[in-house]
Design a protein around this motif. Structure first.
Motif, PDB file in Angstrom:
ATOM      1  N   UNK A 344      -5.157   0.747  17.764  1.00  0.00           N
ATOM      2  CA  UNK A 344      -3.919   0.748  16.980  1.00  0.00           C
ATOM      3  C   UNK A 344      -2.912  -0.175  17.653  1.00  0.00           C
ATOM      4  N   UNK A 345      -2.304  -1.044  16.879  1.00  0.00           N
ATOM      5  CA  UNK A 345      -1.379  -2.023  17.415  1.00  0.00           C
ATOM      6  C   UNK A 345      -0.062  -2.000  16.645  1.00  0.00           C
ATOM      7  N   UNK A 346       0.997  -2.398  17.327  1.00  0.00           N
ATOM      8  CA  UNK A 346       2.302  -2.545  16.671  1.00  0.00           C
ATOM      9  C   UNK A 346       2.654  -4.018  16.489  1.00  0.00           C
ATOM     10  N   UNK A 347       1.729  -4.895  16.883  1.00  0.00           N
ATOM     11  CA  UNK A 347       1.948  -6.335  16.758  1.00  0.00           C
ATOM     12  C   UNK A 347       1.280  -6.842  15.483  1.00  0.00           C
ATOM     13  N   UNK A 348       1.988  -7.701  14.777  1.00  0.00           N
ATOM     14  CA  UNK A 348       1.394  -8.302  13.580  1.00  0.00           C
ATOM     15  C   UNK A 348       0.321  -9.298  13.993  1.00  0.00           C
ATOM     16  N   UNK A 349      -0.760  -9.310  13.238  1.00  0.00           N
ATOM     17  CA  UNK A 349      -1.877 -10.182  13.551  1.00  0.00           C
ATOM     18  C   UNK A 349      -3.123  -9.698  12.863  1.00  0.00           C
ATOM     19  N   UNK A 407      -5.027   4.252   7.962  1.00  0.00           N
ATOM     20  CA  UNK A 407      -3.804   4.065   8.735  1.00  0.00           C
ATOM     21  C   UNK A 407      -3.121   5.389   9.025  1.00  0.00           C
ATOM     22  N   UNK A 408      -3.158   6.308   8.074  1.00  0.00           N
ATOM     23  CA  UNK A 408      -2.478   7.584   8.312  1.00  0.00           C
ATOM     24  C   UNK A 408      -3.207   8.399   9.374  1.00  0.00           C
ATOM     25  N   UNK A 409      -4.525   8.504   9.271  1.00  0.00           N
ATOM     26  CA  UNK A 409      -5.289   9.277  10.262  1.00  0.00           C
ATOM     27  C   UNK A 409      -5.184   8.642  11.646  1.00  0.00           C
ATOM     28  N   UNK A 410      -5.146   7.307  11.686  1.00  0.00           N
ATOM     29  CA  UNK A 410      -4.984   6.629  12.977  1.00  0.00           C
ATOM     30  C   UNK A 410      -3.637   6.970  13.596  1.00  0.00           C
ATOM     31  N   UNK A 423      -6.114  -1.173  13.546  1.00  0.00           N
ATOM     32  CA  UNK A 423      -5.151  -0.811  12.511  1.00  0.00           C
ATOM     33  C   UNK A 423      -3.723  -0.973  13.020  1.00  0.00           C
ATOM     34  N   UNK A 424      -2.795  -0.915  12.077  1.00  0.00           N
ATOM     35  CA  UNK A 424      -1.387  -1.191  12.383  1.00  0.00           C
ATOM     36  C   UNK A 424      -0.585   0.112  12.417  1.00  0.00           C
ATOM     37  N   UNK A 425       0.309   0.214  13.392  1.00  0.00           N
ATOM     38  CA  UNK A 425       1.183   1.388  13.485  1.00  0.00           C
ATOM     39  C   UNK A 425       2.378   1.188  12.563  1.00  0.00           C
ATOM     40  N   UNK A 426       2.393   1.905  11.471  1.00  0.00           N
ATOM     41  CA  UNK A 426       3.422   1.749  10.440  1.00  0.00           C
ATOM     42  C   UNK A 426       4.613   2.661  10.707  1.00  0.00           C
ATOM     43  N   UNK A 427       5.705   2.361  10.030  1.00  0.00           N
ATOM     44  CA  UNK A 427       6.834   3.286  10.048  1.00  0.00           C
ATOM     45  C   UNK A 427       6.817   4.200   8.830  1.00  0.00           C
ATOM     46  N   UNK A 497       2.135  -5.168   5.565  1.00  0.00           N
ATOM     47  CA  UNK A 497       0.731  -5.089   5.171  1.00  0.00           C
ATOM     48  C   UNK A 497       0.640  -4.373   3.826  1.00  0.00           C
ATOM     49  N   UNK A 498      -0.215  -4.893   2.959  1.00  0.00           N
ATOM     50  CA  UNK A 498      -0.239  -4.383   1.585  1.00  0.00           C
ATOM     51  C   UNK A 498      -1.638  -4.516   0.990  1.00  0.00           C
ATOM     52  N   UNK A 499      -1.978  -3.577   0.121  1.00  0.00           N
ATOM     53  CA  UNK A 499      -3.168  -3.680  -0.725  1.00  0.00           C
ATOM     54  C   UNK A 499      -2.688  -3.603  -2.165  1.00  0.00           C
ATOM     55  N   UNK A 500      -3.090  -4.574  -2.966  1.00  0.00           N
ATOM     56  CA  UNK A 500      -2.661  -4.637  -4.367  1.00  0.00           C
ATOM     57  C   UNK A 500      -3.892  -4.694  -5.262  1.00  0.00           C
TER      58      UNK A 500
END
Length: 564
Positions: A344-349, A407-410, A423-427, A497-500
């Motif tokens: 899990x990362x907080x950096x974009x990439x 992302x939520x379970x992570x 995965x990304x650490x979201x707010x 980050x988005x899924x459409x």
């Protein structure tokens, strides 16, 4: 004495009788030393959530490496409905029904250090030796709580006190078991190392040593309580045991000579009731009067408000979070589905997932022994938006849900349904799934879609994860294309980050932040969906070509029909 006239049958003159008449086997056996015999002149006649605050500030947490949050969410995030996480959390909670895990499950972590902390604890709890010891501790603590509940529900005074003593005995057994296990295991996770140090210090400290000595000393004392009961019609007499003769062996020897062959056993087995009846209660009251010093110690012990250490109670509560989730995902692992601890990362990439799946859908499929389709995804460098297109019923919505679930379970610090994942650490996770019109809002479907998207864009930040499913499907292709383009541009500027999920292929090529993924079909039969979602250009031709091939109207087929 008329109060005893309802007793059925008569008691033999030489029979062992328990002073408590119930309780756990250990306490029952400890005090089961009384006898019935003819009375002497020296007689008495009968005629008619507690947890201590000790070490509360010093007790470690298995959930948080640093300061614990001031408040946890009491209600589930609204995205649970769209992501089908409500059913997942319900099953996790059901596996640990005695605890309310919802506040923990409803509150994703905000610090990477806390996620790594939980992952370390969880991974170590999956080891057989650690898992067995912790599960046994949790089970003994459960028995202790059950005994205390019986104490609160019991009607008779000493019945309450015996159950309370049994609860303390079970608690001591739990402490001793986990201490023994922690003494003999090499732990590595910070959380369990902290708890190991805390438990061992507590178990060898003066407070617990005194409690344990008092509990088992009291049980031993009760084991030495021996008394006699004489039943004469409606009168029951209790008096001290004076080494009266036990006639059982003499009777057995007398009648043994009449036994020649194996005969039918006419003896009736009497089942011990779970609760003390009024006769047993009065007998115990009389025994207490015979042994005032012993029972006054029991009275004094049960006056305390609690005997449990708050740190161990906290340990029991928090470990239920992990055990409940492990029990839930065990069914998937048995079916061969992968789980991993994600990076899990907080950096974009770069973010990615290998062999990922929708855990809520998998639950239904595993139940019916159906196969679960695994997919992959990745976003490299500046890429932020996955645009998913393809035929209906092809797995697009499932893919979008899966992205949010991962992302939520992570963010809870738990294993995720994937073979490998970064995965990304979201707010915050925002979802926009298609909904039927709500007459109470007086808004049409398109207006409602725009209204909800406007709210998301107002609240979302660059650290958010946004999942949109079938947007603008209620309007014309031209309008949907224009609105979709504006939306993708805004999301690109937001850098979230988005899924459409969309039916408009062109949205996948708006800029370098968008990536096209397409739900696949069987090339030999376009009516068959593979439910695989793969990264490829969304030109709509693959699906059209499959249909044309099915009806033999491709260029090759047409050229065969046209005369040369």
């Amino acid at each position: 004495m008329n109060a005893f006239s309802e007793m059925e049958g008569s008691m033999a003159n030489s029979t062992t009788k328990s002073a408590t008449a119930l309780m756990s086997r250990e306490i029952r056996d400890a005090v089961d030393n009384a006898r019935y015999a003819r009375p002497s002149s020296d007689k008495l006649v009968a005629t008619s959530t507690r947890d201590s605050g000790q070490h509360a500030a010093l007790s470690p947490s298995l959930l948080y490496e640093g300061p614990e949050p001031a408040e946890l969410r009491s209600t589930a995030p609204p995205t649970f409905v769209d992501l089908h996480l409500g059913s997942v959390m319900l099953h996790v909670n059901t596996n640990q029904a005695e605890f309310d895990l919802n506040p923990i499950l409803n509150t994703p972590l905000e610090r990477l250090t806390d996620i790594a902390y939980r992952q370390g604890v969880a991974a170590e709890l999956e080891q057989q030796t650690v898992s067995a010891a912790v599960r046994e501790f949790a089970e003994l603590m459960r028995h202790s709580r059950k005994s205390e509940e019986r104490s609160l529900k019991a009607y008779f005074g000493y019945e309450k006190k015996f159950w309370f003593l049994d609860a303390a005995r079970q608690y001591c057994a739990a402490v001793d078991r986990v201490t023994e296990a922690f003494d003999g295991v090499d732990l590595r996770s910070t959380g369990l190392l902290r708890m190991q140090e805390y438990v061992i210090e507590y178990a060898h400290g003066p407070q617990y040593t005194a409690l344990k000595g008092e509990v088992f000393g009291l049980i031993d004392t009760l084991a030495n309580v021996r008394y006699c009961v004489w039943v004469d019609g409606g009168e029951v007499t209790v008096y001290p045991f004076g080494d009266e003769q036990d006639y059982s062996e003499a009777i057995h020897n007398t009648f043994a000579k009449f036994r020649k062959n194996t005969v039918r056993d006419y003896r009736v087995n009497y089942r011990n009731a779970d609760n003390m009846n009024h006769v047993e209660s009065w007998i115990v009251d009389l025994v207490a009067r015979r042994y005032p010093d012993t029972f006054s110690r029991l009275d004094a012990f049960t006056q305390r408000s609690s005997f449990r250490d708050s740190g161990l109670v906290k340990f029991d509560n928090e470990v239920a979070f992990y055990l409940g989730y492990f029990s839930y995902i065990a069914r998937f692992r048995e079916a061969g589905l992968p789980f991993c601890y994600p990076d899990v990362t907080s950096e974009k990439g770069d973010i990615a997932g290998t062999d990922v799946f929708d855990i809520a859908l998998a639950e239904k499929l595993v139940q019916y022994h159906s196969s679960v389709i695994l997919n992959d995804f990745r976003l490299d460098g500046p890429e932020r938006i996955i645009v998913v297109s393809g035929p209906n019923q092809g797995g697009k919505t499932t893919f979008a849900r899966m992205f949010g679930q991962l992302h939520y379970l992570a963010a809870l610090g738990l294993p995720v349904p994937a073979r490998a994942a970064k995965l990304y650490l979201f707010d915050e996770i925002f979802t926009h799934f298609e909904k039927s019109e709500d007459l109470t809002t007086l808004r049409g479907k398109l207006e409602d879609d725009l209204f909800r998207m406007h709210l998301i864009l107002e609240q979302a930040t660059s650290r958010s994860v946004i999942i949109m499913n079938e947007i603008f499907s209620s309007t014309s292709l031209k309008d949907a294309m224009k609105l979709g383009t504006r939306l993708i541009e805004k999301l690109s500027a937001l850098d979230a980050y988005c899924v459409c999920v969309t039916f408009i292929d062109e949205l996948s090529t708006i800029n370098d932040k968008t990536v096209s993924m397409v739900s696949m079909i069987d090339p030999k039969n376009p009516a068959v969906r593979t439910f695989r979602v793969e990264r490829q250009i969304a030109d709509g031709l693959a699906y059209a070509h499959a249909i044309a091939e099915k009806y033999e109207i491709t260029y090759d087929w047409l050229m065969r029909r046209v005369p040369s």
